[in-house]
Design a protein around this motif. Structure first.
Motif, PDB file in Angstrom:
ATOM      1  N   ARG A  22       0.649  -1.388   0.136  1.00  0.00           N
ATOM      2  CA  ARG A  22      -0.033   0.146   0.150  1.00  0.00           C
ATOM      3  C   ARG A  22       0.829   1.563  -0.146  1.00  0.00           C
ATOM      4  O   ARG A  22       0.337   2.546   0.714  1.00  0.00           O
ATOM      5  N   GLU A  25      -0.426   4.244  -2.112  1.00  0.00           N
ATOM      6  CA  GLU A  25      -1.561   4.641  -2.296  1.00  0.00           C
ATOM      7  C   GLU A  25      -1.382   5.624  -0.187  1.00  0.00           C
ATOM      8  O   GLU A  25      -1.599   7.218  -0.586  1.00  0.00           O
ATOM      9  N   LEU A  47     -11.641   5.766  -1.860  1.00  0.00           N
ATOM     10  CA  LEU A  47     -11.070   4.503  -2.354  1.00  0.00           C
ATOM     11  C   LEU A  47     -12.172   3.328  -2.420  1.00  0.00           C
ATOM     12  O   LEU A  47     -12.847   3.561  -1.804  1.00  0.00           O
ATOM     13  N   THR A  48     -11.948   2.430  -3.232  1.00  0.00           N
ATOM     14  CA  THR A  48     -12.544   1.180  -3.631  1.00  0.00           C
ATOM     15  C   THR A  48     -12.288   0.069  -3.843  1.00  0.00           C
ATOM     16  O   THR A  48     -11.092  -0.142  -4.546  1.00  0.00           O
ATOM     17  N   LYS A  55      -9.672  -2.121   3.309  1.00  0.00           N
ATOM     18  CA  LYS A  55      -9.893  -0.624   3.121  1.00  0.00           C
ATOM     19  C   LYS A  55      -9.915   0.160   4.043  1.00  0.00           C
ATOM     20  O   LYS A  55      -9.827   1.027   3.988  1.00  0.00           O
ATOM     21  N   THR A  56     -10.343  -0.191   5.417  1.00  0.00           N
ATOM     22  CA  THR A  56     -11.077  -0.013   6.405  1.00  0.00           C
ATOM     23  C   THR A  56      -9.761   0.621   6.822  1.00  0.00           C
ATOM     24  O   THR A  56      -9.510   1.430   7.624  1.00  0.00           O
ATOM     25  N   ASP A 184     -16.191   5.882   6.195  1.00  0.00           N
ATOM     26  CA  ASP A 184     -16.379   4.109   4.758  1.00  0.00           C
ATOM     27  C   ASP A 184     -17.363   3.200   5.404  1.00  0.00           C
ATOM     28  O   ASP A 184     -18.751   4.340   5.850  1.00  0.00           O
ATOM     29  N   ALA A 216     -14.204   5.683   1.431  1.00  0.00           N
ATOM     30  CA  ALA A 216     -14.269   4.268   1.454  1.00  0.00           C
ATOM     31  C   ALA A 216     -15.480   3.507   0.826  1.00  0.00           C
ATOM     32  O   ALA A 216     -16.775   3.447   1.881  1.00  0.00           O
ATOM     33  N   ARG A 240      -8.408   2.353  -7.015  1.00  0.00           N
ATOM     34  CA  ARG A 240      -8.969   1.157  -6.433  1.00  0.00           C
ATOM     35  C   ARG A 240      -7.949   0.601  -6.120  1.00  0.00           C
ATOM     36  O   ARG A 240      -6.642   0.154  -6.199  1.00  0.00           O
ATOM     37  N   ILE A 241      -8.561  -0.166  -4.601  1.00  0.00           N
ATOM     38  CA  ILE A 241      -7.578  -0.777  -3.595  1.00  0.00           C
ATOM     39  C   ILE A 241      -8.309  -2.119  -4.321  1.00  0.00           C
ATOM     40  O   ILE A 241      -8.880  -2.892  -3.835  1.00  0.00           O
TER      41      ILE A 241
END
Length: 411
Positions: A22, A25, A47-48, A55-56, A184, A216, A240-241
């Motif tokens: 990560r 990001e 963030l998707t 994501k969290t 979130d 997110a 995009r994650i």
């Protein structure tokens, strides 16, 4: 090996011992913070990704970065049946409280808190038939100053949110820093509130105000935002994650193990990546189970094979099963049809791993039903966050490997 020293953490939103893969990001967010600190224009960040990609965890890490830069921060988790007013008021209250000790004019803080209180008090409408608002819709922020009048209290969420966030940004400007609001599960924000939030971010970006929103959500979040405001495609920076690549997945396993003086054989890492698919939550789940079953270092492929059924059983109950139980019989039938259609040439999991979308027309055809008759089940599954529609006429699971799980369940 000693289970007490097990370094892996397969928990919801729980930061893993090694936040691998990560770096990009984090670097992007640092640039955003620095640009805003220098008065440069920047966009809010979205963030998707699927569930289980972290994501969290990443959202919480970005918040920590903002705090390290002395920003005021607040975080909320959106709910589909809850107005955004009360939670965003609480988040801004927290953010401004972090900045207040550094502000030279207490009256300025009190003035903003008065506006905030007025904004929040508009969030307690009467229920059906004039009934009193539910407890969750009441907010007692402990603000001693009286509510202001004529600012952020019109009752129109778009007007009020623009005014409130503009005033919050002005407080941050006084201190020479910024405010970041983290949201979130952002796909669950109601349509009216999403529209208001987009309008507020648009206004702030035009003013160059030091306040950003970091959201997110599931892969269809960009579509949700675009439906609210056409300019949202240019308003936010989207990231995009996804799953971890092989190098990052190995790092997530090996780095914490090395700190405990434990090593992996290469074949063990090969098998762990095959089992987990590189999804961060699965990496942690298989890593934890393998550690507990391995008798000694180095950890072998045989240890992984022995441990895998336990990891899969835990995922079946906690990760997959809990979501499956929320679905009605009609919804389960719909998802089973999706799972069957997600197979390609009998290659188990091939399209699951690629998060393939399934045409809704094919689902209807496989069930011998008209597409319109399946709309209630599809819409309910989207609302429950079990599937999403990234493109018109298609649906996909929000949970990786969910199709594979469904094919193991009795009809």
């Amino acid at each position: 090996m000693d289970p007490v020293r097990n370094p892996y953490a397969p928990g919801a939103g729980q930061r893993p011992p090694e936040l691998a893969g990560r770096g990009r990001e984090l670097d992007v967010f640092d640039v955003v913070l620095e640009r805003i600190a220098r008065g440069r224009p920047e966009r809010s960040l979205m963030l998707t990704g699927l569930r289980g990609v972290g994501k969290t965890v990443l959202l919480n890490t970005l918040r920590s970065e903002a705090i390290n830069h002395l920003w005021g921060t607040g975080k909320i988790e959106a709910r589909p049946d809850q107005s955004l007013r009360r939670p965003i008021a609480a988040a801004l209250h927290m953010a401004v409280r972090e900045l207040a000790p550094r502000h030279r004019a207490p009256d300025r803080i009190d003035g903003f808190l008065g506006v905030l209180k007025a904004f929040a008090q508009r969030s307690a409408p009467a229920g059906r038939g004039g009934a009193a608002p539910k407890l969750r819709d009441r907010w007692q922020p402990g603000i001693d100053v009286p509510a202001s009048s004529g600012r952020a209290d019109s009752g129109d969420i778009e007007i009020d949110l623009v005014e409130l966030l503009s005033d919050a940004a002005a407080v941050a400007t006084d201190v020479g820093t910024g405010i970041a609001i983290f949201i979130d599960e952002m796909q669950d924000v109601g349509a009216e509130d999403v529209s208001a939030l987009c309008a507020a971010c648009h206004e702030l970006s035009q003013l160059g105000a030091p306040l950003i929103v970091v959201g997110a959500g599931l892969p269809h979040l960009p579509a949700v935002l675009s439906a609210a405001k056409s300019y949202s495609e240019r308003l936010y920076r989207y990231q995009r994650i996804d799953r971890l690549d092989r190098i990052a997945a190995d790092q997530a396993l090996c780095a914490p193990a090395e700190r405990e003086e434990v090593e992996y054989e290469q074949k063990a890492l090969d098998l762990l990546y095959e089992k987990s698919g590189g999804y961060p939550y699965f990496v942690q789940a298989y890593g934890k189970a393998t550690w507990d079953h391995a008798p000694r270092s180095p950890i072998t492929a045989a240890d992984v094979r022995v441990a895998a059924p336990e990891a899969e059983a835990e995922l079946a109950v906690g990760f997959f099963g809990s979501r499956f139980e929320r679905a009605t019989p009609a919804e389960r039938e719909y998802m089973r049809a999706m799972a069957t259609l997600a197979l390609v040439d009998g290659e188990e999991g091939a399209r699951d791993d690629m998060d393939a979308a399934v045409p809704t027309a094919e689902i209807a055809r496989s069930l011998g039903r008209k597409p319109a008759s399946l709309s209630p089940a599809r819409d309910a599954l989207i609302k429950k966050g079990l599937i999403y529609s990234g493109e018109r006429g298609t649906v996909a699971f929000t949970v990786p490997h969910f199709g594979r799980y469904l094919r193991t369940q009795p009809a």
